[in-house]
Scaffold this active site. Structure first.
Site, PDB file in Angstrom:
ATOM      1  N   THR A  71       8.550 -23.666  32.503  1.00 10.09           N
ATOM      2  CA  THR A  71       8.515 -23.356  33.902  1.00 10.09           C
ATOM      3  C   THR A  71       8.874 -24.578  34.626  1.00 10.09           C
ATOM      4  O   THR A  71       9.503 -24.867  35.418  1.00 10.09           O
ATOM      5  CB  THR A  71       7.557 -22.511  34.382  1.00 10.09           C
ATOM      6  OG1 THR A  71       7.591 -21.094  33.703  1.00 10.09           O
ATOM      7  CG2 THR A  71       7.696 -22.422  35.792  1.00 10.09           C
ATOM      8  N   ASN A 147      14.068 -13.051  26.878  1.00 12.90           N
ATOM      9  CA  ASN A 147      12.827 -12.818  26.615  1.00 12.90           C
ATOM     10  C   ASN A 147      12.372 -11.158  26.660  1.00 12.90           C
ATOM     11  O   ASN A 147      11.374 -10.849  26.197  1.00 12.90           O
ATOM     12  CB  ASN A 147      11.818 -13.374  27.675  1.00 12.90           C
ATOM     13  CG  ASN A 147      12.208 -13.096  29.279  1.00 12.90           C
ATOM     14  OD1 ASN A 147      13.393 -13.506  29.464  1.00 12.90           O
ATOM     15  ND2 ASN A 147      11.604 -12.562  29.835  1.00 12.90           N
ATOM     16  N   GLN A 177      12.339 -18.960  24.037  1.00  6.93           N
ATOM     17  CA  GLN A 177      12.198 -17.801  22.932  1.00  6.93           C
ATOM     18  C   GLN A 177      12.947 -18.046  21.655  1.00  6.93           C
ATOM     19  O   GLN A 177      12.473 -17.288  20.752  1.00  6.93           O
ATOM     20  CB  GLN A 177      12.744 -16.612  23.505  1.00  6.93           C
ATOM     21  CG  GLN A 177      12.161 -16.254  24.749  1.00  6.93           C
ATOM     22  CD  GLN A 177      10.676 -15.652  24.451  1.00  6.93           C
ATOM     23  OE1 GLN A 177      10.068 -15.408  23.505  1.00  6.93           O
ATOM     24  NE2 GLN A 177       9.960 -15.347  25.686  1.00  6.93           N
ATOM     25  N   SER A 199       8.619 -24.422  25.598  1.00 10.35           N
ATOM     26  CA  SER A 199       7.023 -24.120  25.687  1.00 10.35           C
ATOM     27  C   SER A 199       6.396 -24.086  24.316  1.00 10.35           C
ATOM     28  O   SER A 199       6.907 -23.198  23.652  1.00 10.35           O
ATOM     29  CB  SER A 199       6.630 -22.920  26.525  1.00 10.35           C
ATOM     30  OG  SER A 199       7.086 -23.305  27.874  1.00 10.35           O
ATOM     31  N   HIS A 201       3.540 -22.795  23.743  1.00  7.09           N
ATOM     32  CA  HIS A 201       2.939 -21.463  23.408  1.00  7.09           C
ATOM     33  C   HIS A 201       3.731 -20.147  22.796  1.00  7.09           C
ATOM     34  O   HIS A 201       3.160 -19.304  22.561  1.00  7.09           O
ATOM     35  CB  HIS A 201       1.927 -21.043  24.426  1.00  7.09           C
ATOM     36  CG  HIS A 201       2.550 -20.450  25.675  1.00  7.09           C
ATOM     37  ND1 HIS A 201       2.804 -19.232  25.762  1.00  7.09           N
ATOM     38  CD2 HIS A 201       3.430 -21.110  26.645  1.00  7.09           C
ATOM     39  CE1 HIS A 201       3.497 -18.833  27.048  1.00  7.09           C
ATOM     40  NE2 HIS A 201       3.971 -19.993  27.468  1.00  7.09           N
ATOM     41  N   CYS A 321       5.707 -13.897  33.175  1.00  4.96           N
ATOM     42  CA  CYS A 321       5.620 -14.593  34.317  1.00  4.96           C
ATOM     43  C   CYS A 321       5.984 -13.697  35.846  1.00  4.96           C
ATOM     44  O   CYS A 321       5.883 -14.098  36.837  1.00  4.96           O
ATOM     45  CB  CYS A 321       6.708 -15.801  34.191  1.00  4.96           C
ATOM     46  SG  CYS A 321       6.394 -16.916  33.114  1.00  4.96           S
TER      47      CYS A 321
END
Length: 388
Positions: A71, A147, A177, A199, A201, A321
């Site tokens: 983000t 996503n 993703q 990202s 995570h 999100c």
């Protein structure tokens, strides 16, 4: 708990947890201090960049800049790519809000923003993109994998088209993703990608760490100033524990393992279609091997997800999100899916450890929930489904 919402986030592995813990408890010195070479606090960043460069076949570790996650990375690209002079930008209709909202802000400030539609399978319309591009286009952004539906975009074809139609434009892809689930080669099929965000995570790393791949020669303006970290482009104390966890997570990635994940995903969809009348979205498109997005007519995806959660099974309904919103996934609406049907959408996203038994449990619970809501659900060809 059965966790089947891995496109929202993944569980950090024990190796990742150990790496993070070590740099929280034992090697907690500041990576920017002049003593970092003695304390080892500067090691995680170098290791993380090196691991990513190896995994993604980047030119060099210095191609990577680290942020708090995709983000922030996406906002950086759209806000600090000399935004005052951006005059023409293209994004796809299915981008994550961290791309679409900064792009829309540019549009409100005088930039010409073009939105590339997708077809009924969720794939970017290449012909329309070709019409939208012009020599003065400066930035094009198309996510690598969606996503919500898991649809994988033809990034190589899109990037080559951008380079041919507007040679000076920068091409960005949000690969949040995709990393760890499909092969990525930044000097091969993705050689025309200039900027890529991610990202940790999403591939079993810690939350709060991610970054940008920036191809050599691509200029980014400073995002945060006042400390000089990240080559002076993003100041702030280095997240050493996060980078240690990211490096550990990248070291454990084996894209080949997702062949087995795809088999389990396909098994789930086959079982689901055998007992419930569902519409599987993007079934004809290349999808992430772990993602299944489907709708059950006459139901609310949010309500079914809540009832599953109460029974110990966690699934998704769209973008994490955008939680708190009861509106259907915007990707499905862009694909032309009826609003009411889209509202009954559930996203199941597997991890490397998801078992057949867990998927069987989900199917049985879906049959139970749908039956309670509206009587005995019908098989696609008629009749009443068996109870498990």
């Amino acid at each position: 708990m059965i966790y089947l919402d891995n496109n929202a986030t993944t569980k950090a592995s024990s190796t990742v947890v150990a790496a993070v813990t070590h740099y929280l408890e034992n090697c907690y010195a500041n990576a920017s201090a002049n003593t970092a070479g003695y304390t080892g606090a500067d090691v995680p960043r170098r290791t993380a960049a090196g691991q990513l460069a190896h995994l993604l076949n980047a030119e060099e570790p210095d191609c990577f800049l680290f942020t708090s996650g995709a983000t922030e990375s996406n906002n950086w690209i759209f806000s600090a790519l000399n935004g005052s002079r951006l005059r023409k930008v293209c994004i796809s209709a299915i981008e994550h809000p961290s791309v679409s909202e900064p792009a829309e802000r540019l549009g409100r400030n005088g930039c010409e923003l073009s939105v590339i539609p997708v077809n009924r399978d969720g794939i970017v319309c290449i012909e329309t993109l070709a019409e939208l591009l012009s020599p003065d286009t400066q930035l094009v952004s198309v996510m690598a994998a969606n996503n919500e539906t898991g649809v994988v975009q033809p990034i190589e074809e899109i990037a080559q088209l951008v380079r041919a139609r507007c040679p000076t434009a920068l091409f960005h892809t949000d690969a949040t993703q995709a990393i760890g689930r499909i092969p990525i080669d930044l000097q091969g099929s993705w050689a025309e990608v200039d900027l890529m965000s991610f990202s940790a995570h999403k591939f079993h790393g810690p939350k709060g760490i991610g970054g940008i791949y920036c191809r050599p020669g691509t200029a980014l303006l400073p995002w945060l100033v006042g400390g000089g970290q990240e080559a002076g482009l993003r100041s702030g104390t280095t997240n050493t524990p996060g980078l240690a966890g990211l490096a550990a997570a990248v070291g454990q990635i084996d894209v080949a393992l997702y062949d087995e994940v795809r088999d389990r995903r396909d098994y789930f969809e086959s079982q689901l279609r055998g007992v419930l009348s569902v519409q599987l979205h993007a079934a004809n498109a290349l999808r992430l091997p772990n993602t299944s997005c489907f709708s059950i007519a006459g139901t609310s995806g949010e309500e079914i997800a809540d009832q599953l959660a109460a029974r110990g099974v966690i699934v998704g309904t769209g973008s994490a999100c955008s939680s708190g919103s009861l509106s259907p996934p915007k990707t499905l609406l862009a694909m032309g899916v009826n609003y009411t049907l889209a509202a009954g959408t559930i996203r199941v996203s597997l991890s490397r450890t998801t078992s057949i038994e867990e998927l069987d449990r989900l199917v049985a619970l879906l049959v139970e929930i749908v039956a309670v809501r509206g009587g005995s659900p019908q098989l696609p060809g008629g009749g009443t489904p068996p109870w498990r």
